[in-house]
Design a protein around this motif. Structure first.
Motif, PDB file in Angstrom:
ATOM      1  N   UNK A  62       0.805  -1.224   0.000  1.00  0.00           N
ATOM      2  CA  UNK A  62       0.000   0.000   0.000  1.00  0.00           C
ATOM      3  C   UNK A  62       0.839   1.276   0.000  1.00  0.00           C
ATOM      4  N   UNK A  63       2.108   1.182   0.367  1.00  0.00           N
ATOM      5  CA  UNK A  63       2.953   2.369   0.493  1.00  0.00           C
ATOM      6  C   UNK A  63       3.110   3.121  -0.824  1.00  0.00           C
ATOM      7  N   UNK A  64       3.054   2.425  -1.935  1.00  0.00           N
ATOM      8  CA  UNK A  64       3.226   3.105  -3.228  1.00  0.00           C
ATOM      9  C   UNK A  64       2.027   3.972  -3.597  1.00  0.00           C
ATOM     10  N   UNK A  65       0.962   3.888  -2.817  1.00  0.00           N
ATOM     11  CA  UNK A  65      -0.217   4.712  -3.088  1.00  0.00           C
ATOM     12  C   UNK A  65      -0.093   6.136  -2.549  1.00  0.00           C
ATOM     13  N   UNK A  66       0.926   6.375  -1.714  1.00  0.00           N
ATOM     14  CA  UNK A  66       1.106   7.720  -1.167  1.00  0.00           C
ATOM     15  C   UNK A  66       1.660   8.654  -2.239  1.00  0.00           C
ATOM     16  N   UNK A  67       1.264   9.934  -2.184  1.00  0.00           N
ATOM     17  CA  UNK A  67       1.716  10.891  -3.211  1.00  0.00           C
ATOM     18  C   UNK A  67       3.237  10.933  -3.316  1.00  0.00           C
ATOM     19  N   UNK A  68       3.743  10.778  -4.522  1.00  0.00           N
ATOM     20  CA  UNK A  68       5.179  10.869  -4.778  1.00  0.00           C
ATOM     21  C   UNK A  68       5.975   9.633  -4.398  1.00  0.00           C
ATOM     22  N   UNK A  69       5.325   8.619  -3.876  1.00  0.00           N
ATOM     23  CA  UNK A  69       6.050   7.422  -3.448  1.00  0.00           C
ATOM     24  C   UNK A  69       6.363   6.526  -4.643  1.00  0.00           C
ATOM     25  N   UNK A  70       7.524   5.944  -4.630  1.00  0.00           N
ATOM     26  CA  UNK A  70       7.959   4.994  -5.658  1.00  0.00           C
ATOM     27  C   UNK A  70       8.578   3.792  -4.950  1.00  0.00           C
ATOM     28  N   UNK A  71       8.603   2.676  -5.631  1.00  0.00           N
ATOM     29  CA  UNK A  71       9.177   1.467  -5.061  1.00  0.00           C
ATOM     30  C   UNK A  71      10.690   1.467  -5.032  1.00  0.00           C
TER      31      UNK A  71
END
Length: 148
Positions: A102-111
């Motif tokens: 779910x962390x990649x759903x935050x604005x500006x987040x990338x894997x």
């Protein structure tokens, strides 16, 4: 027993995954990362270690309990306690993986940071980790110990 083995493999992946993936030049030792980002990397590594140990504990704690012949009421209590332990193990063993998905759903987040590539390379591993925890619980719940 197959379910407990899957939960154990999940716990081992938690124990080794984050330290191996994050305690290196791409995270903790990345000179471009500000101190607060390194703080959160350390928080993530520590969280995976704690969840791993808790998952192992709840997966196996009933295996070390008194195995004397119980009264029917005690036997029923033990079954319920073991079911609760396995539910807890599956929950604890899936938290880290679900949070990663779910962390990649935050604005500006990338894997991954752009200097190391693109995409979400850890995504499949996170999905497998979460599935191992849930499948392990489901197999034990449905009497999966008869499979081994």
């Amino acid at each position: 027993m197959l379910g407990k083995i899957l939960l154990t493999l999940d716990a081992v992946a938690l124990l080794l995954g984050a330290p191996l993936a994050d305690y290196n030049h791409t995270h903790i030792f990345n000179p471009r990362w500000p101190p607060h980002a390194k703080f959160h990397a350390g928080q993530t590594i520590t969280l995976s270690l704690i969840l791993s140990l808790a998952t192992l504990y709840y997966t196996w704690r009933s295996s070390f309990s008194d195995r004397s012949t119980p009264t029917p009421l005690v036997a029923q209590f033990r079954r319920r306690a073991e079911e609760d332990s396995l539910r807890t193990a599956a929950f604890l063993g899936s938290i880290y993986w679900l949070a990663g998905l779910l962390a990649v759903l935050y604005p500006g987040a990338e894997g991954i940071d752009p200097e190391f590539g693109t995409g979400f390379p850890q995504g499949p591993g996170f999905a497998v980790g979460a599935m191992a925890a849930v499948l392990g619980w489901a197999l034990e719940r449905k009497g999966g110990s008869a499979l081994m």
